[in-house]
Structure formats: structure tokens, C-alpha cells
Scaffold this motif. Structure first.
Motif, PDB file in Angstrom:
ATOM      1  N   UNK A  60       1.041  -1.272  -0.147  1.00 12.83           N
ATOM      2  CA  UNK A  60       0.633  -0.255   0.106  1.00 12.83           C
ATOM      3  C   UNK A  60       1.354   1.377  -0.156  1.00 12.83           C
ATOM      4  N   UNK A  61      -0.035   2.329  -0.622  1.00 13.77           N
ATOM      5  CA  UNK A  61       0.957   3.857  -0.636  1.00 13.77           C
ATOM      6  C   UNK A  61       1.394   4.033   1.285  1.00 13.77           C
ATOM      7  N   UNK A  62       2.954   4.769   0.970  1.00 13.30           N
ATOM      8  CA  UNK A  62       3.464   4.570   2.298  1.00 13.30           C
ATOM      9  C   UNK A  62       3.696   3.473   3.195  1.00 13.30           C
ATOM     10  N   UNK A  63       4.164   2.161   2.865  1.00 24.21           N
ATOM     11  CA  UNK A  63       4.762   1.204   2.996  1.00 24.21           C
ATOM     12  C   UNK A  63       6.949   1.060   2.859  1.00 24.21           C
ATOM     13  N   UNK A  64       6.953   1.123   3.602  1.00 28.00           N
ATOM     14  CA  UNK A  64       8.803   1.372   3.785  1.00 28.00           C
ATOM     15  C   UNK A  64       8.720  -0.503   3.507  1.00 28.00           C
ATOM     16  N   UNK A  65       9.917  -0.255   1.735  1.00 32.14           N
ATOM     17  CA  UNK A  65      10.215  -1.998   1.351  1.00 32.14           C
ATOM     18  C   UNK A  65      11.274  -2.051   1.035  1.00 32.14           C
ATOM     19  N   UNK A  66      12.057  -3.093   1.097  1.00 31.98           N
ATOM     20  CA  UNK A  66      13.646  -3.172   0.484  1.00 31.98           C
ATOM     21  C   UNK A  66      13.650  -4.199  -1.101  1.00 31.98           C
ATOM     22  N   UNK A  67      14.372  -3.325  -1.797  1.00 32.61           N
ATOM     23  CA  UNK A  67      14.000  -4.049  -2.834  1.00 32.61           C
ATOM     24  C   UNK A  67      15.014  -4.883  -3.271  1.00 32.61           C
ATOM     25  N   UNK A  68      15.118  -5.914  -4.299  1.00 33.69           N
ATOM     26  CA  UNK A  68      16.410  -6.358  -4.884  1.00 33.69           C
ATOM     27  C   UNK A  68      17.249  -6.579  -4.590  1.00 33.69           C
ATOM     28  N   UNK A  69      18.002  -4.628  -5.728  1.00 39.97           N
ATOM     29  CA  UNK A  69      18.956  -4.777  -5.273  1.00 39.97           C
ATOM     30  C   UNK A  69      19.382  -4.152  -3.616  1.00 39.97           C
ATOM     31  N   UNK A  70      19.145  -4.120  -2.853  1.00 38.03           N
ATOM     32  CA  UNK A  70      19.051  -3.476  -1.471  1.00 38.03           C
ATOM     33  C   UNK A  70      18.504  -2.432  -1.490  1.00 38.03           C
ATOM     34  N   UNK A  71      17.737  -0.999  -2.234  1.00 35.12           N
ATOM     35  CA  UNK A  71      17.552   0.003  -2.101  1.00 35.12           C
ATOM     36  C   UNK A  71      16.406   0.180  -1.291  1.00 35.12           C
ATOM     37  N   UNK A  72      16.662   1.091   0.071  1.00 41.66           N
ATOM     38  CA  UNK A  72      14.944   1.095   0.822  1.00 41.66           C
ATOM     39  C   UNK A  72      14.654   2.163   0.352  1.00 41.66           C
ATOM     40  N   UNK A  73      13.086   1.700   0.760  1.00 41.63           N
ATOM     41  CA  UNK A  73      12.489   3.379   0.408  1.00 41.63           C
ATOM     42  C   UNK A  73      11.334   3.365   0.537  1.00 41.63           C
ATOM     43  N   UNK A  74      10.475   4.180  -0.015  1.00 36.63           N
ATOM     44  CA  UNK A  74       8.526   4.426   0.885  1.00 36.63           C
ATOM     45  C   UNK A  74       7.906   4.531  -0.128  1.00 36.63           C
ATOM     46  N   UNK A  75       6.478   3.466  -0.059  1.00 38.49           N
ATOM     47  CA  UNK A  75       6.310   3.341  -1.810  1.00 38.49           C
ATOM     48  C   UNK A  75       5.029   4.715  -1.656  1.00 38.49           C
ATOM     49  N   UNK A  76       5.729   5.361  -3.048  1.00 40.78           N
ATOM     50  CA  UNK A  76       4.607   6.672  -3.427  1.00 40.78           C
ATOM     51  C   UNK A  76       3.229   6.212  -3.770  1.00 40.78           C
ATOM     52  N   UNK A  99      10.432  -6.696  -7.819  1.00 39.34           N
ATOM     53  CA  UNK A  99      11.551  -6.396  -6.941  1.00 39.34           C
ATOM     54  C   UNK A  99      11.482  -6.503  -5.681  1.00 39.34           C
ATOM     55  N   UNK A 100      10.215  -6.145  -4.383  1.00 39.27           N
ATOM     56  CA  UNK A 100      10.187  -6.285  -3.967  1.00 39.27           C
ATOM     57  C   UNK A 100      10.207  -7.152  -2.802  1.00 39.27           C
ATOM     58  N   UNK A 101      11.349  -7.387  -2.238  1.00 39.20           N
ATOM     59  CA  UNK A 101      12.065  -8.515  -1.377  1.00 39.20           C
ATOM     60  C   UNK A 101      11.874  -8.038   0.437  1.00 39.20           C
ATOM     61  N   UNK A 102      11.023  -7.446   0.835  1.00 40.86           N
ATOM     62  CA  UNK A 102      11.191  -7.301   1.966  1.00 40.86           C
ATOM     63  C   UNK A 102      10.025  -6.143   2.351  1.00 40.86           C
ATOM     64  N   UNK A 103       8.927  -6.318   2.864  1.00 40.08           N
ATOM     65  CA  UNK A 103       7.814  -4.796   3.771  1.00 40.08           C
ATOM     66  C   UNK A 103       8.571  -4.804   4.985  1.00 40.08           C
ATOM     67  N   UNK A 104       8.660  -3.646   5.252  1.00 43.26           N
ATOM     68  CA  UNK A 104       9.975  -3.227   6.677  1.00 43.26           C
ATOM     69  C   UNK A 104       8.690  -2.632   6.983  1.00 43.26           C
ATOM     70  N   UNK A 105       9.299  -2.630   9.183  1.00 49.47           N
ATOM     71  CA  UNK A 105       7.499  -1.830   9.692  1.00 49.47           C
ATOM     72  C   UNK A 105       7.867  -0.677   9.359  1.00 49.47           C
TER      73      UNK A 105
END
Length: 110
Positions: A60-76, A99-105
Motif C-alpha cells: 500500500x502507499x506509504x509502506x517502507x520496502x526493501x528492493x532486490x538490489x538492496x535499495x530502501x524506500x517508501x512506496x508513493x 522486485x520488492x523483497x521485504x516490507x519493513x515495519x
């Protein structure tokens, strides 16, 4: 003659009786190997794929995620197959959902 006629006549009948059981016994290790392979490799992989698909579908919008290449970011922004992820203030990239590997808290990124 090397083989007596009586022995030669009974050989196919004896081979047919023992041959069926021998072929089943010979196939047993192969069948067991596939059963073990299924429970050790195939089944856990299918479970991981199902969990990943559920995680990607729940983004969902606002989720903080880790992508396959190791990038961290927030879904906009979200679209059918892509996400727009803000990786730094004012820097937004478009990535595939897979490409999203994990959803962060929430609150992990500052």
C-alpha cells in the motif's frame, strides 16, 4: 546342446513371474527419490512463492520496502505491475512489484 529343452521351456514363465516384481522393486528407489525431492525442495519453494505474492499484493502507499538490489524506500504510488518508490527526498524510482523483497515495519526509515 548347452541348455536342456525342459529348462528352456520353463524360463519365460519364471521370468514373467519374477520380472514383474523385480521391475516394481527396481522402480521403488526412483519413486522414493521423487517423493523426498518434493518435500525437501519443491514444496517449500511453492510456499515461499505464495507468501511473496501475498506480500506484493498487499503493498500500500506509504509502506517502507526493501528492493532486490538492496535499495530502501517508501512506496508513493501504485500501479498494476509497478511501484513508485521514494528512495531519498525528491528522488523517486519506478520498480516492478516483484522486485520488492521485504516490507519493513513503519518508522524504520527516517
Amino acid at each position: 546342446m548347452l541348455i536342456s529343452p525342459a529348462f528352456a521351456q520353463t524360463a519365460p514363465a519364471a521370468a514373467a513371474e519374477g520380472g514383474m516384481m523385480a521391475s516394481l522393486t527396481g522402480m521403488l528407489p526412483l519413486v522414493l527419490m521423487f517423493v523426498v525431492l518434493y518435500f525437501i525442495m519443491i514444496r517449500p519453494q511453492m510456499k515461499r512463492q505464495k507468501e511473496h505474492k501475498a506480500m506484493v499484493d498487499a503493498l500500500a502507499k506509504g509502506d517502507e520496502v526493501v528492493m532486490g538490489g538492496g535499495l530502501l524506500g517508501r512506496v508513493t504510488r501504485l500501479s498494476e505491475g509497478y511501484l513508485h518508490v521514494e528512495i531519498a527526498p525528491g528522488v523517486e524510482v519506478q520498480v516492478q512489484r516483484s522486485a520488492v523483497v521485504q516490507v519493513l515495519p513503519k518508522g524504520t526509515l527516517k
